[in-house]
Design an enzyme around this catalytic site. Structure first.
Site, PDB file in Angstrom:
ATOM      1  N   ASN A   1      46.390  42.132  59.681  1.00 14.11           N
ATOM      2  CA  ASN A   1      45.615  41.657  58.568  1.00 14.11           C
ATOM      3  C   ASN A   1      46.358  40.631  57.765  1.00 14.11           C
ATOM      4  OD1 ASN A   1      46.637  44.225  57.140  1.00 14.11           O
ATOM      5  ND2 ASN A   1      46.146  42.631  55.464  1.00 14.11           N
ATOM      6  N   CYS A   2      45.957  39.531  57.238  1.00 14.65           N
ATOM      7  CA  CYS A   2      46.382  38.765  56.223  1.00 14.65           C
ATOM      8  C   CYS A   2      45.307  38.728  54.987  1.00 14.65           C
ATOM      9  CB  CYS A   2      46.992  37.480  56.468  1.00 14.65           C
ATOM     10  SG  CYS A   2      45.867  36.406  57.460  1.00 14.65           S
ATOM     11  N   ALA A   3      45.316  37.407  54.372  1.00  7.30           N
ATOM     12  CA  ALA A   3      44.315  37.338  53.241  1.00  7.30           C
ATOM     13  C   ALA A   3      42.712  37.025  53.976  1.00  7.30           C
ATOM     14  CB  ALA A   3      44.683  36.523  52.207  1.00  7.30           C
TER      15      ALA A   3
ATOM     16  N   GLY B   1      42.771  36.482  57.491  1.00 11.17           N
ATOM     17  CA  GLY B   1      42.816  36.809  58.964  1.00 11.17           C
ATOM     18  C   GLY B   1      42.822  35.736  59.668  1.00 11.17           C
ATOM     19  N   ARG B   2      43.266  34.377  59.349  1.00  6.17           N
ATOM     20  CA  ARG B   2      43.012  33.277  60.156  1.00  6.17           C
ATOM     21  C   ARG B   2      44.427  32.515  60.392  1.00  6.17           C
ATOM     22  NH1 ARG B   2      38.966  29.133  57.882  1.00  6.17           N
ATOM     23  NH2 ARG B   2      38.997  28.507  59.989  1.00  6.17           N
ATOM     24  N   SER B   3      45.581  32.771  59.591  1.00  2.92           N
ATOM     25  CA  SER B   3      46.505  31.914  59.741  1.00  2.92           C
ATOM     26  C   SER B   3      47.924  32.976  59.968  1.00  2.92           C
ATOM     27  CB  SER B   3      46.843  31.026  58.586  1.00  2.92           C
ATOM     28  OG  SER B   3      48.045  30.346  58.695  1.00  2.92           O
ATOM     29  N   ARG B   4      48.202  33.647  58.935  1.00  2.39           N
ATOM     30  CA  ARG B   4      49.756  34.449  59.203  1.00  2.39           C
ATOM     31  C   ARG B   4      49.348  35.709  60.033  1.00  2.39           C
ATOM     32  NH1 ARG B   4      50.214  35.351  52.709  1.00  2.39           N
ATOM     33  NH2 ARG B   4      47.884  35.021  53.026  1.00  2.39           N
TER      34      ARG B   4
END
Length: 209
Positions: A137-139, A141-144
């Site tokens: 996960n990240c904020a 869920g698209r980049s990191r």
């Protein structure tokens, strides 16, 4: 500087790189960006993008009840930190999960590549058990998080950067920032060279036999 002194140009991150021995071409950064222009699934909080491997957002990572209910065993937080998705081992202390945190910023200038191999190793170790389910996960869920999953698919599932992107896009709307795409492209070039070296070694061994 003397007039006849050659000027060394920086490598062009947007140019394609062709391996003369295999014919494989690592696309330029602009070509990689174009892959995301086409349609992708509707945005959801979490999606399975590879068997037992999921990409999700902050809402997913914070919902301990749903994580436990859905059988997640490992969490890789690509936005670890007080000012990002502030979870960690203590946050998940009341459920049984293994946690790995990566303090990364979603900025083109951020060196995410330093985490490609450690994060990929964490995912690989987790997926070695058929009963494991991994959330990255990240904020949003698209980049990191997406970039770390792409790196895993390239490193341990032997995919090219294009194959890994297309695999994930079938299941989730992702959009790594331009800097991360350049770093994934560099990883693709590196892995292609390593695979060529392995093939050359194998061919030499066969000749020696």
């Amino acid at each position: 500087m003397p007039a006849d002194t050659p000027i060394r140009k920086k490598p062009n991150a947007y140019a394609s790189v062709v391996d003369p021995d295999t014919g494989y071409c690592t696309p330029g950064a602009f070509e990689l960006e174009r892959l995301f222009w086409h349609g992708a699934p509707k945005y959801n909080h979490v999606n399975e993008v590879w068997p037992n491997l999921y990409i999700g957002d902050e809402k997913t990572a914070l919902d301990r009840y749903s994580l436990e209910k859905n059988g997640f065993t490992h969490i890789l937080n690509a936005a670890h930190g007080r000012w990002n998705v502030d979870t960690g081992p203590e946050y998940y202390s009341d459920i049984t999960v293994e946690y790995y945190g990566v303090e990364a910023e979603d900025l083109p200038s951020f060196n995410l590549s330093q985490f490609f191999y450690p994060a990929a190793q964490f995912i690989r170790n987790a997926l070695s058990s058929p009963s494991s389910k991994v959330l990255v996960n990240c904020a949003m869920g698209r980049s990191r998080s997406a970039s770390l999953v792409l790196a895993y698919l390239m490193i341990y599932e032997n995919m090219t950067v294009v194959d890994s992107i297309m695999q994930v896009l079938k299941h989730r709307c992702i959009l790594p920032n331009r800097g991360f795409l350049k770093q994934l492209r560099e990883l693709d070039i590196q892995l292609a060279l390593e695979r060529r070296g392995t093939e050359d070694t194998a061919k030499k061994a066969q000749k020696d036999d």
